[in-house]
Design a protein around this motif. Structure first.
Motif, PDB file in Angstrom:
ATOM      1  N   LEU B 104       0.832  -1.202   0.000  1.00 19.74           N
ATOM      2  CA  LEU B 104       0.000   0.000   0.000  1.00 19.74           C
ATOM      3  C   LEU B 104       0.873   1.261   0.000  1.00 19.74           C
ATOM      4  CD1 LEU B 104      -2.854   1.013   0.034  1.00 19.74           C
ATOM      5  CD2 LEU B 104      -2.772   1.026   2.513  1.00 19.74           C
ATOM      6  N   GLY B 105       0.602   2.139  -0.962  1.00 23.12           N
ATOM      7  CA  GLY B 105       1.368   3.376  -1.074  1.00 23.12           C
ATOM      8  C   GLY B 105       2.691   3.199  -1.792  1.00 23.12           C
ATOM      9  N   ARG B 106       3.060   1.963  -2.139  1.00 18.87           N
ATOM     10  CA  ARG B 106       4.346   1.703  -2.805  1.00 18.87           C
ATOM     11  C   ARG B 106       4.168   0.604  -3.833  1.00 18.87           C
ATOM     12  NH1 ARG B 106       7.209   2.144   2.473  1.00 18.87           N
ATOM     13  NH2 ARG B 106       5.793   0.464   2.966  1.00 18.87           N
ATOM     14  N   GLU B 107       3.038   0.625  -4.517  1.00 19.75           N
ATOM     15  CA  GLU B 107       2.707  -0.473  -5.418  1.00 19.75           C
ATOM     16  C   GLU B 107       3.759  -0.625  -6.507  1.00 19.75           C
ATOM     17  OE1 GLU B 107       0.647   2.048  -4.736  1.00 19.75           O
ATOM     18  OE2 GLU B 107      -1.030   1.155  -3.638  1.00 19.75           O
ATOM     19  N   LEU B 108       4.017  -1.858  -6.887  1.00 17.16           N
ATOM     20  CA  LEU B 108       4.882  -2.111  -8.043  1.00 17.16           C
ATOM     21  C   LEU B 108       4.045  -1.925  -9.293  1.00 17.16           C
ATOM     22  CD1 LEU B 108       6.725  -5.352  -6.914  1.00 17.16           C
ATOM     23  CD2 LEU B 108       7.387  -2.972  -6.575  1.00 17.16           C
ATOM     24  N   LYS B 109       4.652  -1.325 -10.304  1.00 14.37           N
ATOM     25  CA  LYS B 109       3.875  -1.050 -11.510  1.00 14.37           C
ATOM     26  C   LYS B 109       4.557  -1.606 -12.727  1.00 14.37           C
ATOM     27  CE  LYS B 109       1.877   3.013  -9.600  1.00 14.37           C
ATOM     28  NZ  LYS B 109       2.447   4.312  -9.387  1.00 14.37           N
ATOM     29  N   ARG B 110       3.750  -1.842 -13.732  1.00 15.06           N
ATOM     30  CA  ARG B 110       4.248  -2.360 -14.990  1.00 15.06           C
ATOM     31  C   ARG B 110       3.436  -1.645 -16.046  1.00 15.06           C
ATOM     32  NH1 ARG B 110       2.074  -6.937 -17.452  1.00 15.06           N
ATOM     33  NH2 ARG B 110       3.413  -7.850 -19.026  1.00 15.06           N
ATOM     34  N   ARG B 111       4.087  -0.899 -16.890  1.00 17.48           N
ATOM     35  CA  ARG B 111       3.424  -0.079 -17.904  1.00 17.48           C
ATOM     36  C   ARG B 111       2.316   0.765 -17.279  1.00 17.48           C
ATOM     37  NH1 ARG B 111       1.684  -4.515 -21.256  1.00 17.48           N
ATOM     38  NH2 ARG B 111       3.508  -5.797 -21.610  1.00 17.48           N
ATOM     39  N   GLY B 112       2.622   1.384 -16.159  1.00 17.60           N
ATOM     40  CA  GLY B 112       1.675   2.322 -15.561  1.00 17.60           C
ATOM     41  C   GLY B 112       0.543   1.689 -14.782  1.00 17.60           C
ATOM     42  N   THR B 113       0.391   0.362 -14.874  1.00 19.41           N
ATOM     43  CA  THR B 113      -0.679  -0.265 -14.102  1.00 19.41           C
ATOM     44  C   THR B 113      -0.071  -1.157 -13.033  1.00 19.41           C
ATOM     45  OG1 THR B 113      -0.790  -2.133 -15.602  1.00 19.41           O
ATOM     46  CG2 THR B 113      -2.230  -0.274 -16.085  1.00 19.41           C
ATOM     47  N   LEU B 114      -0.898  -1.541 -12.084  1.00 16.93           N
ATOM     48  CA  LEU B 114      -0.413  -2.344 -10.970  1.00 16.93           C
ATOM     49  C   LEU B 114       0.115  -3.683 -11.467  1.00 16.93           C
ATOM     50  CD1 LEU B 114      -3.308  -1.725  -8.448  1.00 16.93           C
ATOM     51  CD2 LEU B 114      -1.077  -0.635  -8.519  1.00 16.93           C
ATOM     52  N   ASP B 115       1.266  -4.064 -10.957  1.00 14.10           N
ATOM     53  CA  ASP B 115       1.837  -5.356 -11.335  1.00 14.10           C
ATOM     54  C   ASP B 115       1.528  -6.360 -10.227  1.00 14.10           C
ATOM     55  OD1 ASP B 115       3.207  -7.479 -12.241  1.00 14.10           O
ATOM     56  OD2 ASP B 115       5.097  -6.432 -12.588  1.00 14.10           O
ATOM     57  N   GLU B 120       2.673 -10.140  -5.822  1.00 12.59           N
ATOM     58  CA  GLU B 120       2.322 -11.389  -5.140  1.00 12.59           C
ATOM     59  C   GLU B 120       3.565 -12.245  -4.915  1.00 12.59           C
ATOM     60  OE1 GLU B 120      -1.334 -12.947  -6.522  1.00 12.59           O
ATOM     61  OE2 GLU B 120      -0.889 -14.976  -5.828  1.00 12.59           O
ATOM     62  N   GLN B 121       4.438 -12.248  -5.932  1.00  8.24           N
ATOM     63  CA  GLN B 121       5.667 -13.025  -5.827  1.00  8.24           C
ATOM     64  C   GLN B 121       6.543 -12.515  -4.682  1.00  8.24           C
ATOM     65  OE1 GLN B 121       7.513 -12.802  -9.605  1.00  8.24           O
ATOM     66  NE2 GLN B 121       8.133 -14.948  -9.622  1.00  8.24           N
ATOM     67  N   ARG B 122       6.769 -11.183  -4.664  1.00  9.40           N
ATOM     68  CA  ARG B 122       7.572 -10.581  -3.600  1.00  9.40           C
ATOM     69  C   ARG B 122       6.963 -10.871  -2.242  1.00  9.40           C
ATOM     70  NH1 ARG B 122      10.578  -5.958  -3.119  1.00  9.40           N
ATOM     71  NH2 ARG B 122      10.957  -6.696  -1.025  1.00  9.40           N
ATOM     72  N   ALA B 123       5.634 -10.747  -2.162  1.00  4.16           N
ATOM     73  CA  ALA B 123       4.944 -10.948  -0.887  1.00  4.16           C
ATOM     74  C   ALA B 123       5.182 -12.358  -0.369  1.00  4.16           C
ATOM     75  CB  ALA B 123       3.452 -10.693  -1.057  1.00  4.16           C
ATOM     76  N   ARG B 124       5.092 -13.341  -1.268  1.00  2.00           N
ATOM     77  CA  ARG B 124       5.295 -14.719  -0.822  1.00  2.00           C
ATOM     78  C   ARG B 124       6.724 -14.924  -0.345  1.00  2.00           C
ATOM     79  NH1 ARG B 124       2.773 -19.265  -3.359  1.00  2.00           N
ATOM     80  NH2 ARG B 124       0.580 -18.855  -3.082  1.00  2.00           N
ATOM     81  N   GLU B 125       7.688 -14.378  -1.077  1.00  2.00           N
ATOM     82  CA  GLU B 125       9.082 -14.529  -0.656  1.00  2.00           C
ATOM     83  C   GLU B 125       9.288 -13.931   0.729  1.00  2.00           C
ATOM     84  OE1 GLU B 125      10.691 -13.949  -5.208  1.00  2.00           O
ATOM     85  OE2 GLU B 125      11.311 -12.516  -3.651  1.00  2.00           O
ATOM     86  N   LEU B 126       8.758 -12.720   0.885  1.00  2.00           N
ATOM     87  CA  LEU B 126       8.951 -11.992   2.132  1.00  2.00           C
ATOM     88  C   LEU B 126       8.334 -12.744   3.299  1.00  2.00           C
ATOM     89  CD1 LEU B 126      10.255  -9.310   2.670  1.00  2.00           C
ATOM     90  CD2 LEU B 126       8.041  -8.236   2.503  1.00  2.00           C
ATOM     91  N   LEU B 127       7.114 -13.247   3.113  1.00  2.00           N
ATOM     92  CA  LEU B 127       6.445 -13.954   4.201  1.00  2.00           C
ATOM     93  C   LEU B 127       7.136 -15.277   4.487  1.00  2.00           C
ATOM     94  CD1 LEU B 127       2.773 -13.086   3.286  1.00  2.00           C
ATOM     95  CD2 LEU B 127       4.114 -12.202   5.185  1.00  2.00           C
ATOM     96  N   ASP B 128       7.724 -15.877   3.453  1.00  2.00           N
ATOM     97  CA  ASP B 128       8.466 -17.111   3.681  1.00  2.00           C
ATOM     98  C   ASP B 128       9.656 -16.865   4.591  1.00  2.00           C
ATOM     99  OD1 ASP B 128       6.730 -18.444   2.180  1.00  2.00           O
ATOM    100  OD2 ASP B 128       8.055 -18.840   0.478  1.00  2.00           O
ATOM    101  N   THR B 129      10.359 -15.734   4.387  1.00  4.53           N
ATOM    102  CA  THR B 129      11.532 -15.473   5.219  1.00  4.53           C
ATOM    103  C   THR B 129      11.119 -15.260   6.670  1.00  4.53           C
ATOM    104  OG1 THR B 129      11.500 -13.095   4.919  1.00  4.53           O
ATOM    105  CG2 THR B 129      12.749 -14.369   3.313  1.00  4.53           C
ATOM    106  N   LEU B 130       9.890 -14.826   6.904  1.00  4.38           N
ATOM    107  CA  LEU B 130       9.426 -14.652   8.277  1.00  4.38           C
ATOM    108  C   LEU B 130       8.757 -15.923   8.782  1.00  4.38           C
ATOM    109  CD1 LEU B 130       8.057 -11.039   7.946  1.00  4.38           C
ATOM    110  CD2 LEU B 130      10.021 -11.769   9.265  1.00  4.38           C
ATOM    111  N   SER B 131       8.796 -16.954   7.965  1.00  3.84           N
ATOM    112  CA  SER B 131       8.232 -18.266   8.285  1.00  3.84           C
ATOM    113  C   SER B 131       6.898 -18.168   9.015  1.00  3.84           C
ATOM    114  CB  SER B 131       9.209 -19.118   9.078  1.00  3.84           C
ATOM    115  OG  SER B 131       9.224 -18.753  10.425  1.00  3.84           O
TER     116      SER B 131
END
Ligand SMILES: Nc1ncnc2c1ncn2[C@@H]1O[C@H](COP(=O)(O)OP(=O)(O)OP(=O)(O)O)[C@@H](O)[C@H]1O
Ligand SMILES: [Mg+2]
Lengths: 422, 259
Positions: B104-115, B120-131
Motif C-alpha cells: 500500500l502506497g508503494r505499489e509495483l507497476k508495470r506499464r503504468g498499471t499495478l503489477d 504477489e511473488q515478492r509478498a510470498r518470498e517476504l512472508l516465507d523469510t518470516l516463516s
C-alpha cells in the motif's frame, strides 16, 4: 474438461500456505464450492441482483404477456444510461464510505448549463459538453474540498449542494423552465434514435464479440504470466466458464436489441465508461488508494496516501459523472427542464449502486454494480409503466427496493464480520 | 559509534491538549545499531514513534537525519527519508488482501498499471523469510489472526529500502517461534547496516538483541544504557523510577551544568 487437472494451482508446499486453508479444488466443482462458501460467508456478489432480476421479470411477465418483448429490453437499455451514469460516480463515493446527495441536482444543473451554452449562447456543442463536464467536476471538487479540508460531514455538504444547485438550475432555466436542445454533438449520440453502426444488425454482435474476445485474451494472458511467475492462477475451466457466461449475456442482449432497433449509442458510451472506471479502480494505484481510504483512513494516511486529495478527486469524479448523466437524461427528452433535478433520480442512483452490490460502508464494491442495479430498477420501471401505475405507487416501490438493497448490504456486512471478511 | 547518527531527536516535545506526552526527549540511532526503547505503559513510546514517522508532527525540538535537521510533518516525509514503521495498532486496511496491504502506497507497476503478479511473488518470498503461515496472500486482512496481522505489518516495513526501521511492540501478539523469527530479523537488519528502534516490554527480548536501551518515563528521558554493561535491575529501576541510580544522577548533573 479432464485435461484441466494439469492446470491446478502450484503445489501447496510453500510454507506461506496454511494446511488448514480450504484450498479451492481444481476445475468446475471447485469453482462451484468456492461460490457456495463465499455466499455463506456473506460475500453475495451479484447473486441478489440475478435472483432479483428473475423475480421481477417473472412477476411482470405473469401480469402482462407483452412485458417479455424486445421493445421492453430496448426501453430498459436506453433509459438506464442517464441514472446509471450518476450511479457510476456514486460507486466511487460509496467506496470511500461516504455519500453524495447532490448528484441529482448537479445533473439537472449540468443539463441547464449545456442548454444555455449550446442553444442560447450558440457555443460549439462539443465545447459546451466539455464546459458542462468541467462545471460538474468543479462542483464536485468544491464539495470534496469542504468535506476533506474543512471537515464538514459529506452528508451535510452534499445536502446543501442538493438544494443550492437545484436553485441555480432554476435560475438558469429562467421563466420558461425548459430549453429544447439541438440534435448536435454529444446530444445526438445520447438521444433515443441514435444506434451503434446506425442500428445495423452487425452492431450488437460486433460489440459482443469484442467483449468476449477481450475477456478471453485478458484472462488467458494473465493466467500465462501468473503460471510463469509461479503464483496461483485461474484454472482454464473457470476462464472458459466465465467467457461462456459473458457470451450468453452479450449475444443474448445483442440478439434481443436487434429485434428492436439495435444497440443505443448511449448504452455503448455507458459500457465504455464502465470498462474505463473498472480498469481505474482495479488496475491503477489511484483506484487502490480509493479502496484503502474506504477501508481504513488512518492506515491509508500512514501509508503515505494523501487522504484529502483522494476525497476531493473522488467527489470531482462524482460531479463529472453527475454532469454526464444529466446530459444523458436531457437527451431522452431532447430538452433541459426543471424535471432534470428530480430527487427521484438521486434515490434511484443510490439504489442502483447498492442493489448492484456496492457497500454503503465503504471499501467494497465494483462499478459494474451501476449497470446491474440499473437493470433491476429499469426493469421495475418498465413494468410499472406498462401496467400504467401512477407515480405514487412507483415511488413506494422504488423506496421499498432501496430499503431492501440496504438491508441486504447490512446483513451481508454482518455475516462478513462474523466470518472474518470485513 | 563515531559517525553521525542516522536519526537523532534533540529536545523533542509533543503535547495533546492537556497531556504533555513528550518533554525534551533525546534519542540517537546509528547505522547498524539496535536501540531498545522501554518504559511503562503511557510513558510516551508510541507517541515518540509517531513523531518520527510523521503521524504527529513535533511541537518543539528538532529531528536530525544523517546530521542535517529535517522537517517531518507528514508520513510521506518520513517515508522519503527512509523510515519504515510498524505501529502498535498495526494500521492495516481490513478490506484489502495481504499483498495489497504490504504494498500500500508503494505499489509495483508495470506499464503504468499495478503489477499484481510481481507484488504477489515478492509478498510470498517476504512472508516465507518470516516463516509465517498465512492461508493465502490473497485473503483480506480481516480474516487473519492477530499474530498473522502483526507479521504482515512487520513484513510491510521491509518493502522499500528503509534506513531506519521502527518496531512498536512487534512481538506482543506472537508465539515463541514467530518471536524468535522477529528477533532474528532485527539482527539481520542490524547486519545490513540499518538503524533499528525496538519497543518492547519484554526485557529478555531487549537484552537479546539490543545494543542500547533508552528509557522513557512520564514522557521524559530516564537514562540511556549500553545493554552489555548494565544489569536488568538498573533498567527496571529506571523504568519504574523506583530508585535513583548513578546514570540518572549523572544525567541530571550534566543537564544542570548545561544551563
Ligand atoms: N492521540 C492522542 N491524543 C491525546 N493523548 C494521547 C494521544 N496519543 C497518546 N496520548 C497520551 O500520551 C501518553 C503517551 O502515550 P503512548 O501511547 O505514547 O504510550 P506508550 O509508551 O506507547 O504506552 P504503551 O506501553 O501502553 O504502548 C498517554 O498519556 C496518552 O494518553
Ligand atoms: Mg505504545
Amino acid at each position: 474438461m479432464s485435461n484441466d487437472t494439469k492446470t491446478t494451482p502450484p503445489p501447496a508446499s510453500s510454507p506461506a500456505v496454511d494446511p488448514r486453508l480450504l484450498q479451492r479444488e481444481s476445475g468446475l466443482s471447485g469453482y462451484v464450492s468456492e461460490f457456495v462458501r463465499k455466499v455463506r460467508g456473506g460475500d453475495l456478489g451479484s447473486l441478489p441482483v440475478v435472483v432479483g432480476l428473475i423475480v421481477i421479470w417473472a412477476v411482470f411477465s405473469l401480469n402482462d404477456g407483452k412485458y417479455f418483448a424486445a421493445s421492453t429490453a430496448e426501453f430498459i437499455a436506453y433509459y438506464m444510461v442517464g441514472i446509471g451514469l450518476l450511479a457510476v460516480g456514486l460507486v466511487f463515493v460509496l467506496l470511500l464510505g461516504e455519500i453524495d446527495l447532490s448528484v441529482g441536482a448537479v445533473s439537472g444543473l449540468a443539463a441547464a448549463v449545456y442548454a444555455v451554452l449550446s442553444v442560447n449562447e450558440h457555443v460549439d456543442p462539443w465545447l459546451s459538453v466539455l464546459l458542462t463536464l468541467l462545471t460538474g467536476a468543479a462542483i464536485g471538487a468544491l464539495h470534496g474540498f469542504i468535506f476533506a479540508k474543512i471537515g464538514v460531514p459529506a452528508f451535510v455538504v452534499t445536502l446543501a449542494g442538493f438544494l443550492a444547485w437545484q436553485g441555480v438550475m432554476l435560475w438558469l432555466l429562467g421563466s420558461t423552465g425548459t430549453i429544447n436542445l439541438d440534435d448536435k454533438g454529444l446530444n445526438h449520440f445520447l438521444s433515443g434514435n441514435s444506434y451503434f453502426l446506425g442500428g445495423d444488425i452487425s452492431g450488437g454482435y460486433v460489440l459482443a464479440v469484442l467483449a468476449v474476445a477481450s475477456l478471453l485474451f485478458g484472462s488467458l494472458s494473465e493466467q500465462a504470466r501468473r503460471r510463469k511467475a509461479g503464483v496461483p492462477f485461474r484454472p482454464t475451466s473457470e476462464i472458459v466458464l466465465r467467457a461462456v457466461l459473458l457470451a450468453i449475456g452479450a449475444f443474448g442482449a445483442a440478439y434481443v436489441l436487434n429485434q428492436a432497433s439495435g444497440v443505443p449509442n448511449a448504452l455503448v458510451i455507458f459500457l465504455a465508461l464502465l470498462i474505463v472506471c473498472d480498469f481505474v479502480l482495479r488496475r491503477t494505484s489511484y483506484g487502490r488508494k480509493i479502496f484503502a481510504v474506504g477501508g481504513n483512513i488512518e492506515a491509508s494516511r500512514r501509508a503515505g496516501i494523501s487522504v484529502p486529495a483522494i476525497r476531493i478527486s473522488v467527489y470531482a469524479i462524482s460531479g463529472t459523472f453527475a454532469a454526464l448523466g444529466g446530459l444523458a437524461i436531457a437527451g431522452t427528452t431532447n430538452a433541459a427542464g426543471q424535471a432534470g433535478a428530480d430527487p427521484n433520480n438521486l434515490m434511484m442512483a443510490i439504489a442502483a449502486a447498492v442493489i448492484g452490490g456496492t457497500s454503503l460502508f465503504g471499501g467494497r464494491g465494483r462499478v459494474w454494480s451501476a449497470l446491474l442495479g440499473m437493470l433491476v430498477i429499469e426493469s421495475i420501471n418498465a413494468g410499472l409503466y406498462m401496467l400504467g401505475l401512477t407515480l405514487d405507487i412507483q415511488y413506494m416501490i422504488t423506496g421499498g427496493v432501496l430499503l431492501a438493497a440496504v438491508v441486504v448490504d447490512s446483513l451481508s456486512r454482518r455475516t462478513q464480520k462474523s466470518s472474518g471478511r470485513a | 559509534m563515531t559517525s553521525a547518527p542516522v536519526l537523532a531527536l534533540r529536545g523533542v516535545s509533543k503535547r495533546f491538549g492537556a497531556v504533555q506526552a513528550l518533554t525534551d526527549v533525546e534519542l540517537e540511532v546509528h547505522a547498524g545499531e539496535v536501540v531498545a526503547l522501554v518504559g511503562d505503559n503511557g510513558a510516551g513510546k508510541s507517541t515518540l514513534v509517531k513523531t518520527i514517522a510523521g503521524v504527529h508532527p513535533i511541537d518543539d525540538g528538532q529531528i536530525e537525519w544523517e546530521g542535517r535537521p529535517v522537517q517531518i510533518n507528514r508520513p510521506q516525509d518520513a517515508q522519503h527519508l527512509g523510515v519504515a514503521t510498524v505501529y502498535q495498532d498495526l494500521a492495516l486496511c481490513d478490506n484489502l488482501d495481504v499483498v495489497n496491504n504490504l504494498f500500500l502506497g508503494r505499489e509495483l507497476k508495470r506499464r503504468g498499471t499495478l503489477d499484481e503478479v510481481a507484488m504477489e511473488q515478492r509478498a510470498r518470498e517476504l512472508l516465507d523469510t518470516l516463516s509465517i503461515r498465512i492461508p493465502s496472500v490473497r485473503i483480506p486482512i480481516a480474516s487473519l489472526s492477530g499474530g498473522q496481522r502483526q507479521v504482515v505489518a512487520i513484513a510491510r516495513s521491509l518493502i522499500g529500502e528503509p534506513k531506519v526501521v521502527i518496531l512498536d511492540e512487534p512481538t506482543a501478539a506472537l508465539g515463541v517461534e514467530q518471536t524468535a523469527q522477529v528477533l532474528d530479523l532485527v539482527e539481520r537488519l542490524r547486519e545490513r547496516g540499518l538503524g533499528v528502534i525496538l519497543i518492547s516490554h519484554n526485557m529478555a527480548d531487549v537484552r537479546a538483541v539490543a545494543d542500547t536501551v533508552a528509557v522513557l518515563r512520564l514522557g521524559r528521558n530516564n537514562g540511556t544504557f549500553p545493554v552489555q554493561q548494565t544489569t536488568q535491575e538498573t533498567i527496571i529501576a529506571a523504568i519504574t523510577g523506583a530508585t535513583e541510580n548513578a546514570v540518572t544522577r549523572r544525567a541530571a548533573r550534566t543537564a544542570e551544568a548545561a544551563k
